[in-house]
Scaffold this motif. Structure first.
Motif, PDB file in Angstrom:
ATOM      1  N   GLU A  51     -12.254   2.866 126.247  1.00 34.07           N
ATOM      2  CA  GLU A  51     -11.680   1.638 125.693  1.00 34.07           C
ATOM      3  C   GLU A  51     -11.719   0.498 126.710  1.00 34.07           C
TER       4      GLU A  51
ATOM      5  N   LYS B 145     -13.953  -2.942 126.023  1.00 35.09           N
ATOM      6  CA  LYS B 145     -13.212  -4.198 125.884  1.00 35.09           C
ATOM      7  C   LYS B 145     -13.504  -5.149 127.043  1.00 35.09           C
TER       8      LYS B 145
ATOM      9  N   LYS C 294     -12.015   3.399 116.488  1.00 36.19           N
ATOM     10  CA  LYS C 294     -11.034   2.324 116.629  1.00 36.19           C
ATOM     11  C   LYS C 294     -11.684   1.077 117.224  1.00 36.19           C
ATOM     12  N   LEU C 295     -12.591   1.274 118.168  1.00 37.05           N
ATOM     13  CA  LEU C 295     -13.277   0.142 118.787  1.00 37.05           C
ATOM     14  C   LEU C 295     -14.200  -0.565 117.798  1.00 37.05           C
ATOM     15  N   CYS C 296     -14.808   0.196 116.915  1.00 33.78           N
ATOM     16  CA  CYS C 296     -15.645  -0.407 115.874  1.00 33.78           C
ATOM     17  C   CYS C 296     -14.803  -1.270 114.944  1.00 33.78           C
TER      18      CYS C 296
ATOM     19  N   TYR D 240     -12.005  -2.653 115.831  1.00 33.41           N
ATOM     20  CA  TYR D 240     -11.466  -3.723 116.679  1.00 33.41           C
ATOM     21  C   TYR D 240     -12.416  -4.911 116.767  1.00 33.41           C
ATOM     22  N   ASP D 241     -13.733  -4.640 116.827  1.00 34.19           N
ATOM     23  CA  ASP D 241     -14.714  -5.721 116.974  1.00 34.19           C
ATOM     24  C   ASP D 241     -16.010  -5.323 116.266  1.00 34.19           C
TER      25      ASP D 241
END
Length: 240
Positions: A17, A21, A54-56, A58-59
């Motif tokens: 993460e 980020k 979750k990162l996908c 997120y952005d």
């Protein structure tokens, strides 16, 4: 010029993460819009897949490829097959190579359109290496010398985790290369590119070792030596 940065990962729940980020913030700070990040998870058994998803969310610039088989070679082969950007490269998710060098990569591809590959070279005298253990430094330089002698190449530091290829270049090289699942795959791409006379630009980098790396020096060296012998025979008998 659209760029795809691949991050091959294996059990990276502690660093994933932060690495992604940080990279996104870097792109925003430098107003780099035509860039996507592709996380290629090759066989993680920890929380890495969940964090990827979750990162996908997120952005939208973050993509995810989930694989069951382990190995850098497996991951980058999947990234090449999935890529639709003009430039495809890869970085270590711990960002051992400083992100500022990505700006140099962009400038080189824009200014010198004939360059096919841009890569980091930690062995360049201008490079700054921080925190590297003596054994890893000795092993890296020893393997580098062996590769140059075995293949008669001027390409240095073929294992550096900071390399970028033009899309068509990566596809051509993948088409003539092995399906080696391990780290030697990145070296093979470079050695075949050099054999074909593809222009490769190497740049000095600031690189900081991560003591929590999952790379095992012993098994990596063993695989490297075995693959050098096989590839040397293959390149000798092939006509390009």
């Amino acid at each position: 010029m659209r760029i795809n940065i691949a991050f091959p990962v294996l059990d990276e729940e502690k660093r994933l993460e932060k690495g992604i980020k940080t990279t996104l913030k870097f792109l925003d700070r430098h107003h780099i819009e035509d860039c996507v990040l592709t996380i290629v998870d090759n066989g993680s058994t920890d929380a890495t897949p969940e964090i990827c998803k979750k990162l996908c969310a997120y952005d939208s610039r973050v993509n995810y490829i989930g694989l069951e088989e382990k190995g850098f070679g497996v991951a980058f082969q999947a990234a090449i097959a999935d890529n639709n950007c003009d430039i495809l490269g890869y970085m270590d998710v711990d960002l051992s190579t400083k992100l500022r060098h990505f700006l140099t990569v962009i400038k080189i591809f824009e200014k010198y359109p004939w360059v096919q590959i841009v890569k980091g070279n930690r062995l360049d005298r201008r490079s700054v290496i921080k925190g590297r253990k003596p054994l890893r430094e000795l092993t890296s330089r020893g393997l580098d010398l062996l590769v140059r002698l075995a293949f008669g190449t001027d390409v240095r530091d073929t294992m550096c985790g900071f390399q970028f290829f033009k899309r068509e270049t990566a596809e051509i090289l993948a088409g003539i290369s092995s399906t080696d699942p391990g780290w030697f795959y990145c070296a093979e791409l470079l050695l075949r590119a050099d054999r074909l006379g593809m222009p490769i630009r190497e740049i000095p980098v600031i690189w900081e070792d991560d003591y929590n790396t999952s790379v095992h020096v012993g098994s990596t060296v063993k695989n490297y030596l075995e693959r050098i012998a096989v590839l040397r025979k293959d390149i000798r008998k092939m006509r390009y």
